[in-house]
Design a protein around this motif. Structure first.
Motif, PDB file in Angstrom:
ATOM      1  N   PRO A 274       0.839  -1.194   0.000  1.00  0.00           N
ATOM      2  CA  PRO A 274       0.000   0.000   0.000  1.00  0.00           C
ATOM      3  C   PRO A 274       0.881   1.255   0.000  1.00  0.00           C
ATOM      4  O   PRO A 274       2.070   1.164   0.257  1.00  0.00           O
ATOM      5  N   HIS A 275       0.261   2.420  -0.324  1.00  0.00           N
ATOM      6  CA  HIS A 275       1.041   3.667  -0.308  1.00  0.00           C
ATOM      7  C   HIS A 275       1.185   4.169   1.109  1.00  0.00           C
ATOM      8  O   HIS A 275       0.371   3.868   1.975  1.00  0.00           O
ATOM      9  N   ASP A 276       2.194   4.970   1.276  1.00  0.00           N
ATOM     10  CA  ASP A 276       2.343   5.746   2.502  1.00  0.00           C
ATOM     11  C   ASP A 276       2.238   4.919   3.793  1.00  0.00           C
ATOM     12  O   ASP A 276       1.273   5.000   4.543  1.00  0.00           O
ATOM     13  N   VAL A 277       3.255   4.066   4.002  1.00  0.00           N
ATOM     14  CA  VAL A 277       3.289   3.274   5.237  1.00  0.00           C
ATOM     15  C   VAL A 277       4.330   3.915   6.147  1.00  0.00           C
ATOM     16  O   VAL A 277       5.516   3.599   6.080  1.00  0.00           O
ATOM     17  N   ASN A 310       5.768  -8.634  -0.335  1.00  0.00           N
ATOM     18  CA  ASN A 310       4.449  -8.186   0.144  1.00  0.00           C
ATOM     19  C   ASN A 310       4.606  -7.360   1.398  1.00  0.00           C
ATOM     20  O   ASN A 310       5.328  -7.775   2.311  1.00  0.00           O
ATOM     21  N   LEU A 311       3.933  -6.218   1.419  1.00  0.00           N
ATOM     22  CA  LEU A 311       3.918  -5.436   2.658  1.00  0.00           C
ATOM     23  C   LEU A 311       2.483  -5.436   3.172  1.00  0.00           C
ATOM     24  O   LEU A 311       1.552  -5.096   2.436  1.00  0.00           O
ATOM     25  N   ARG A 312       2.309  -5.851   4.381  1.00  0.00           N
ATOM     26  CA  ARG A 312       0.972  -5.964   4.954  1.00  0.00           C
ATOM     27  C   ARG A 312       0.950  -5.161   6.237  1.00  0.00           C
ATOM     28  O   ARG A 312       1.858  -5.282   7.079  1.00  0.00           O
ATOM     29  N   THR A 313      -0.064  -4.310   6.383  1.00  0.00           N
ATOM     30  CA  THR A 313      -0.118  -3.543   7.635  1.00  0.00           C
ATOM     31  C   THR A 313      -1.144  -4.174   8.564  1.00  0.00           C
ATOM     32  O   THR A 313      -2.224  -4.591   8.142  1.00  0.00           O
ATOM     33  N   ALA A 314      -0.781  -4.274   9.818  1.00  0.00           N
ATOM     34  CA  ALA A 314      -1.725  -4.760  10.814  1.00  0.00           C
ATOM     35  C   ALA A 314      -1.876  -3.630  11.837  1.00  0.00           C
ATOM     36  O   ALA A 314      -1.317  -2.540  11.650  1.00  0.00           O
ATOM     37  N   ARG A 388       8.925  -8.440  10.717  1.00  0.00           N
ATOM     38  CA  ARG A 388       7.780  -7.815  11.385  1.00  0.00           C
ATOM     39  C   ARG A 388       8.296  -6.631  12.179  1.00  0.00           C
ATOM     40  O   ARG A 388       9.156  -6.783  13.065  1.00  0.00           O
ATOM     41  N   LEU A 389       7.812  -5.439  11.831  1.00  0.00           N
ATOM     42  CA  LEU A 389       8.268  -4.234  12.540  1.00  0.00           C
ATOM     43  C   LEU A 389       7.099  -3.615  13.297  1.00  0.00           C
ATOM     44  O   LEU A 389       6.025  -3.422  12.717  1.00  0.00           O
TER      45      LEU A 389
END
Ligand code: ADP
Length: 398
Positions: A274-277, A310-314, A388-389
Motif C-alpha cells: 500500500p502507499h504511505d506506510v 508483500n507489505l501488509r499492515t496490521a 515484522r516491525l
C-alpha cells in the motif's frame, strides 16, 4: 549399623546396658569408629570432587538458602565459605545484567528454576565480594522430589577470558576493516574517474575490464562495511538513526536498485504494497535489510525465478515478506541461518559467493528496531523471509 560386629541389633537388644560384656562393647566401639572413618572418607571424597570441578557450584535448599559452595565458586566470587553458607542466595550474591542493572528476583535463574521446576540456562554477571562484575554462564537444575522442587544446583562457568578474547577479536576486526577501507575507497575514486573517461577515452576492452575492476572494488567495500557493522553489533554499538519514513518508498528504492541484476538473471520481481506506510525507522539500515533479503532471494534462485515482496499492515505491526522460488533451506539448517559467518551448503552457494554476514546483520538491525525476522522454507521449494516491525515503537528514541 543393624548388624555391627556380627551381632544383630535384635541379638544386642536382648541385653541391657549393664549386661553387655566387655568384648562385645569393644567390638561395637571399634565398628562404630570404622563406620565413622568410612563416612568421613566418603565426605572427603565428595568435597574433593566438588572442589576439583573446573566450574563453580552452588547448592541451595528450596527457600534459596545456600547449603554448599565449592572452592572454584569461592575463588571466582572472592568469598569465604562462612560468608555464603546459610545465606539467602538472591540477596547475598547480587546478579546484574551487562549494563550493570540488578536483575529482579523473578528473573534470577535460581528463582526461575525453583518456581518452574525446569532447568534454566542464562548468561549473567555476579558481583564479586569487591563489587566487580563477573560474567558467568549459569545452568541451574532444580532438585525434584516427586513434582516438588526441594532445592537447586547451580553450575557456572567464568566467562571473563572468553569476553576478553571476544573484545580483542572485535577490536582487531574493526581496526583491520578501518585500515582496509581507506585504500579501497581511494581505489574506487580512481577507477570511477578512469571508467568515466576523465583520463582520456578507453577502448571497449579497456572499458570492460575497468568496469569489472570497479565492480570488484564495490564488492570489496561492501565486505569491509559488513565487517565494520558486525564489529559494532558485537560491541553493542550499532546505533539507529531514526526518522519517520515511508516504508513503501524504501522498498521501491531497493527493488529499483536490483532491477538490472535481476534482469541479467532473467528473474522477475513484484512488489505489492500500500502507499504511505509511515514508520519510525533508520532508513539506511532498513535499506540494508531489504537489500540483503532481495539479493539472497536472487542469488539462491535459479535463472528465471520469480521474487515476490508483500507489505501488509496490521494494527500494531507492519509485515514485509520476501518470497523466492529458489533452492530453499532444509529444516536442520534453519537454526544456524542467522549466526555470523554461516554459509549453508546448497547447489548455488559456491558459485554465488558471500561472507555469511548478511542475515546476521539483517537480524541485528531488525531487532534493534524492536522487530522480528523468521523464515519459512523447504529444500528445493523456495523460501519466504518475513520481517515484522512494530508500528508504535519506542517513540522516546526519536
Ligand atoms: P551470504 O549470502 O553472504 O552467504 P547470508 O548471511 O546472507 O550470507 O546468508 C547465509 C546463508 O543462508 C547463505 O550462504 C545461504 O546458504 C543461505 N540463504 C540465505 N538466503 C537464502 C535464500 N533466500 N534461499 C536459500 N538459502 C538462503
Amino acid at each position: 549399623l543393624s548388624n555391627i560386629g556380627g551381632i544383630s541389633a535384635k541379638e544386642g537388644a536382648t541385653q541391657t546396658v549393664g549386661e553387655i560384656d566387655e568384648p562385645y562393647l569393644q567390638r561395637l566401639l571399634s565398628d562404630l569408629a570404622q563406620a565413622k572413618i568410612k563416612l568421613d572418607e566418603g565426605q572427603a571424597a565428595s568435597t574433593a570432587m566438588l572442589n576439583s570441578l573446573g566450574e563453580g557450584l552452588i547448592v541451595t535448599d528450596e527457600q534459596g538458602l545456600i547449603t554448599t559452595v565449592n572452592s572454584y565458586a569461592l575463588k571466582c566470587l572472592g568469598y569465604e565459605e562462612h560468608e555464603l553458607i546459610g545465606k539467602w542466595m538472591p540477596k547475598t550474591l547480587v546478579a546484574v545484567d551487562q549494563f550493570g542493572r540488578p536483575l529482579s528476583q523473578l528473573t534470577r535463574p535460581g528463582v526461575k528454576a525453583l518456581s518452574t521446576g525446569q532447568t534454566v540456562k542464562d548468561t549473567i554477571y555476579y558481583l564479586t565480594s569487591s563489587g566487580n562484575p563477573l560474567p558467568v554462564s549459569v545452568t541451574v537444575s532444580p532438585v525434584m522430589v516427586g513434582d516438588k522442587p526441594t532445592g537447586a544446583i547451580e553450575v557456572f562457568q567464568d566467562l571473563t577470558r572468553e569476553l576478553e578474547l571476544d573484545i580483542a577479536k572485535n577490536e582487531f576486526v574493526s581496526l583491520a576493516s578501518h585500515q582496509l577501507r581507506t585504500p579501497a575507497t581511494g581505489m574506487k575514486s580512481i577507477l570511477s574517474m578512469l571508467s568515466s573517461g576523465d583520463f582520456g577515452s578507453l577502448t571497449p576492452i579497456q572499458q570492460k575490464y575497468i568496469d569489472k575492476a570497479l565492480q570488484t572494488n564495490e564488492r570489496q567495500l561492501q565486505i569491509i562495511e559488513d565487517l565494520l557493522n558486525v564489529a559494532l553489533v558485537d560491541a553493542g554499538k550499532l546505533e539507529l538513526d531514526l526518522d519517520v519514513a515511508d516504508l513503501s518508498d524504501v522498498l521501491k528504492g531497493v527493488v529499483n536498485d536490483h532491477a538490472s541484476t535481476l534482469e541479467n538473471r532473467n528473474q522477475s520481481i513484484k512488489l505489492y504494497c500500500p502507499h504511505d506506510v509511515r514508520l519510525i525507522i533508520d532508513v539506511q539500515k532498513s535499506r540494508m535489510v531489504f537489500d540483503n533479503l532481495i539479493s539472497n532471494a536472487s542469488k539462491y534462485s535459479p535463472e528465471g525465478g520469480a521474487i515476490q515482496i508483500n507489505l501488509r499492515t496490521a494494527r500494531e505491526a507492519v509485515e514485509i515478506s520476501v518470497r523466492d522460488e529458489g533452492v530453499g533451506i532444509s529444516e536442520d539448517q534453519i537454526a544456524r541461518l542467522f549466526t555470523k559467518f554461516t554459509r549453508l551448503s546448497n547447489e548455488l552457494s559456491s558459485s554465488v559467493g558471500g561472507t555469511g554476514l548478511g542475515l546476521f546483520l539483517t537480524k541485528s538491525i531488525v531487532e534493534l528496531h524492536g522487530g522480528t525476522i523468521h523464515v519459512d522454507s523447504k529444500e528445493n521449494c523456495g523460501s519466504t523471509f518475513t520481517v515484522r516491525l512494530p508500528t508504535r515503537w519506542r517513540q522516546d528514541h526519536v
